[in-house]
Design an enzyme around this catalytic site. Structure first.
Site, PDB file in Angstrom:
ATOM      1  CB  CYS B 160       0.471  -0.412  -1.463  1.00  0.00           C
ATOM      2  SG  CYS B 160       2.075  -0.003  -1.328  1.00  0.00           S
ATOM      3  CG  HIS B 300      -0.897  -1.754  -7.343  1.00  0.00           C
ATOM      4  ND1 HIS B 300      -1.438  -0.844  -6.287  1.00  0.00           N
ATOM      5  CD2 HIS B 300       0.540  -1.945  -7.030  1.00  0.00           C
ATOM      6  CE1 HIS B 300      -0.528  -0.723  -5.392  1.00  0.00           C
ATOM      7  NE2 HIS B 300       0.582  -1.180  -5.631  1.00  0.00           N
ATOM      8  CD  GLU B 311      -1.982  -4.453 -11.809  1.00  0.00           C
ATOM      9  OE1 GLU B 311      -1.006  -3.340 -11.762  1.00  0.00           O
ATOM     10  OE2 GLU B 311      -2.940  -4.027 -11.192  1.00  0.00           O
ATOM     11  CE  LYS B 331      -0.666   2.991  -6.981  1.00  0.00           C
ATOM     12  NZ  LYS B 331      -1.577   2.164  -7.347  1.00  0.00           N
ATOM     13  CG  HIS B 336       1.920   3.996  -4.970  1.00  0.00           C
ATOM     14  ND1 HIS B 336       0.753   3.860  -3.986  1.00  0.00           N
ATOM     15  CD2 HIS B 336       2.599   2.668  -5.223  1.00  0.00           C
ATOM     16  CE1 HIS B 336       0.909   2.476  -3.820  1.00  0.00           C
ATOM     17  NE2 HIS B 336       1.832   1.931  -4.464  1.00  0.00           N
ATOM     18  CG  PHE B 395       6.134  -1.624  -0.300  1.00  0.00           C
ATOM     19  CD1 PHE B 395       7.298  -2.102  -1.131  1.00  0.00           C
ATOM     20  CD2 PHE B 395       5.842  -0.381  -0.448  1.00  0.00           C
ATOM     21  CE1 PHE B 395       7.759  -1.151  -1.956  1.00  0.00           C
ATOM     22  CE2 PHE B 395       6.476   0.492  -1.447  1.00  0.00           C
ATOM     23  CZ  PHE B 395       7.394   0.072  -2.107  1.00  0.00           C
TER      24      PHE B 395
END
Lengths: 310, 410
Positions: B160, B300, B311, B331, B336, B395
């Site tokens: 990502c 994110h 976050e 998103k 995503h 990830f």
């Protein structure tokens, strides 16, 4: 810009389960043992052989059994090689984790063939073809729930960061030789510029995995007489003078494009693909290999010029 | 050291393809998430995705590759638009190409033959047709085949964070004078049985299918997982002075990049947000600005329980003035995009800097405990700040942050 030296090396190759074993076998002129793969029976490659890795105990090498379930074959080899490199360098006693970068290459995705088989068998319908209904109802439940972690291309390197506690700047590239060259080049830049105090750099790849072997053959990426070899090699890079010992001085890691040349190690070790530049760099330090250009199957090449410490 | 200008931007996304369409959808808060149509997902628990619905026309050879792997087509279209916008026809020896992505396509249907699973089913004569496994550098090879060879072509696979890393690297290469220009970005599609099914097994995706277009709910009390999206975004980066001298349109400057590793877990972020904090601080240091300079953050913001809370805490730790920094979570509209997320979301950061409009979080009804930030939820909110920051966390614990500066920022 600071001069960069190699302070630690780890390898798992068909010539040895450690860096010392690989270097010793290489120096003695030994060649890799080869074997046919039972998973390739019924394919045009059933009579072809791949290089065989020497036996080793993964749990003992990594001092962890728990993490093994998260690892594809490539991740396992990478983690073992990186552990050897990091421990032999002693870098963690000199540098904070946040100041140690990770720069890696990885190869073609290669999930455990048994897991793929369970997934497919659980997803095969009555007419003998793939069934989306069976996949949803049965196939997914039949396989390892972590299968995505075994396919994501960054995982072999991310597991190195987790196992070794590396927290610094990073890049992970894939899937061929030149991309590992890029990883080595970025590692040298990070240490030379001071962005990182040290870098763990290298690659792991499992082209001897049956699916990868078949792909490489079908795509025409294995030359006449060539055989695939799974392997990993990692180096620890630090500024000159910061560590008590240096195994080699990095003179140049140069990326380029050029005519395809035969992998200089392939005859003895097999084609190691993404791992090749890192193995070459390691053997430059341990076996005095001279500067050489390693051509990738995508036309991108890397010149590795590392002078062994006297 | 060069100042670095964005002179080209191309995008393919679930909310619209092409810069104008993408900006308009982002400004209006148009959702791109809907039931999966690419394959029959009815047997799966996860049945939603952000699919690309208006794929631009691409040449036949790229379209053929995209039939096997849609993300290859997305990359080609985004690249082509970015190059055209920058007025560059061919890659050259002074240019680098750097594209980020995540997961190889495996066509599971091809691994079954005669009712038996096995590699015999995918065995074909050498060179006959496409292999069942499509390497991640395929898009790069097809682009280079059509547009010429750059000085070097990188294929980044940092999950990502891949798109953001590719752009960050391109920025550094142009800033340091090692490249005359960089064409960089991210592309991805995991909307296939193994991609969706595999992430369903990991528990990362929401199964709250009845929420439809509003199933991806970053920072919301009722968030239950992310939704996969697909697409691509490409940027052309050039030295600012050269771009100005050539009279090129300059969308924004890119001025800071930072990366870090969590070294914690494969899917769960460091609970203290340490890696995210270090990436944002590194980007600020790289840009030579303090946290008070940042006027907007594109988070994110995945809609997963863990990411959003961690976050939000990381942003509060880095930015003491967080209560007055409007944050976006795009998103909520796109899903995503994994390897493409960082690039498409940097494109979303251009919207406030170029058109002065902030993209909204369209699925935030009740801010979750621990997620307090100045969330933008209504479309049309104006923005006149100078700097915007975009976060990407991958990830495996790879983190990247990028900072853009408004073109007329001085």
């Amino acid at each position: 810009m600071r001069r960069v030296v190699v302070t630690g090396i780890g390898m798992v190759t068909p010539l040895g389960a450690t860096a010392a074993e690989t270097a010793s076998s290489f120096a003695s002129g030994r060649a890799a043992a080869k074997s046919r793969l039972s998973d390739l029976e019924g394919t045009p490659l059933e009579a072809s052989a791949a290089a065989v890795l020497p036996p080793f105990d993964p749990a003992a090498r990594l001092q962890s059994r728990k993490m093994l379930k998260y690892m594809s074959g490539s991740a396992l080899l990478g983690c073992i090689a990186a552990r050897e490199a990091v421990e032999s360098s002693g870098v963690k006693s000199r540098c904070r984790a946040e100041r140690i970068g990770l720069f890696a290459g990885t190869g073609l995705a290669a999930a455990d063939i048994g897991e793929v088989r369970r997934l497919i068998e659980g997803s095969t319908g009555e007419n003998g073809s793939f069934s989306m209904r069976r996949f949803g109802e049965n196939g997914l439940a039949s396989t390892n729930p972590l299968i995505s972690f075994h396919i994501l291309a960054n995982m072999p390197a991310c597991l190195v960061s987790i196992m070794e506690g590396l927290k610094g700047p990073n890049y992970i590239f894939t899937p061929w030789e030149g991309q590992t060259g890029a990883a080595l080049s970025e590692a040298v830049k990070a240490v030379a510029s001071g962005e990182a105090d040290a870098a763990v750099a290298g690659a792991s790849d499992t082209p001897a995995h049956p699916a990868a072997f078949l792909h490489l053959w079908q795509a025409g990426l294995l030359g006449p007489g060539e055989f695939p070899a799974s392997s990993a090699a990692y180096l620890v890079l630090e500024p000159e003078g910061s560590a008590p010992r240096s195994l080699g001085i990095v003179k140049e890691i140069r990326l380029g494009r050029g005519a395809k040349q035969r992998d200089p190690l392939a005859d003895r070790m097999g084609r190691t693909f993404a791992s090749a530049p890192a193995i070459y760099a390691a053997l430059s330090c341990l076996a005095g290999l001279k500067a050489s250009e390693i051509s990738g199957c995508d036309g991108l090449s890397v010149m590795v010029d590392i002078e062994a410490a006297s | 050291m060069n100042r670095v200008a964005i002179t080209g931007f191309g995008v393919v996304s679930p909310v619209g393809s092409g810069r104008e369409s993408f900006f308009r959808a982002m400004a209006e808060g148009r959702p791109g998430i809907a039931p999966i149509s690419r394959f029959d997902a009815s047997p799966l628990e996860v049945r939603l995705a952000g699919e690309v619905k208006d794929m631009p026309r691409i040449p036949e050879h790229a379209a053929a590759a995209a039939e096997e792997d849609p993300k290859v087509g997305f990359a080609y279209a985004a690249f082509e638009e970015a190059m055209k916008a920058a007025g560059i026809r061919r890659l050259s020896g002074g240019t680098i190409l750097h594209l980020g992505t995540s997961l190889e396509i495996f066509d599971l249907a091809k691994i079954v033959a005669g009712g038996k699973a096995g590699l015999a089913g995918v065995s074909r004569p050498r060179g006959a047709g496409r292999p069942f496994q499509i390497p991640l550098d395929t898009a790069s090879r097809i682009i280079r085949g059509a547009f010429g060879e750059p000085a070097w072509a990188y294929t980044n696979c940092s999950a990502c964070a891949a798109g953001a890393q590719a752009i960050g690297h391109g920025f550094r290469e142009v800033r340091e004078g090692r490249a005359e220009a960089a064409v960089c970005g991210g592309f991805d599609s995991m909307i296939n049985p193994l991609g969706v099914g595999g992430f369903q097994l990991l528990g990362a995706l929401t199964t709250d299918n009845q929420r439809g277009a509003h199933a991806c709910r970053p920072f919301d009390e009722d968030r239950s997982g992310t939704v996969l999206g697909e697409g691509a975004a490409c940027f052309v980066l050039e030295p600012l002075d050269k771009a100005e001298a050539a009279g090129k349109e300059i969308l924004a400057e890119i001025c800071g990049y930072g990366s870090s590793l969590d070294a914690h877990g494969l899917s769960a972020p460091d609970p203290g947000g340490d890696g995210a904090i270090r990436a944002m601080k590194a980007a600020l240091e790289d840009a030579g600005i303090g946290p008070s300079a940042i006027g907007h953050i594109n988070t994110h913001g995945t809609g997963t329980r863990l990411n959003d809370e961690i976050e939000a805490a990381a942003i509060r730790a880095v930015f003491p003035g967080f209560e007055s920094i409007p944050v976006a979570a795009t998103k909520s509209m796109t899903g995503h995009l994994i390897g493409a997320a960082g690039a498409v979301e940097l494109g979303a950061c251009l919207l406030p800097l170029v058109l002065g409009v902030l993209p909204p979080n369209i699925s935030l009804d009740r801010i979750a405990q621990g997620c307090d930030l100045m969330h933008v939820t209504e479309p049309g909110r104006r923005f006149d700040g100078e700097y915007a920051l975009s976060n990407s966390f991958g990830f495996g614990g790879q983190n990247a942050a990028l900072i853009l500066r408004r073109r007329d920022g001085g």
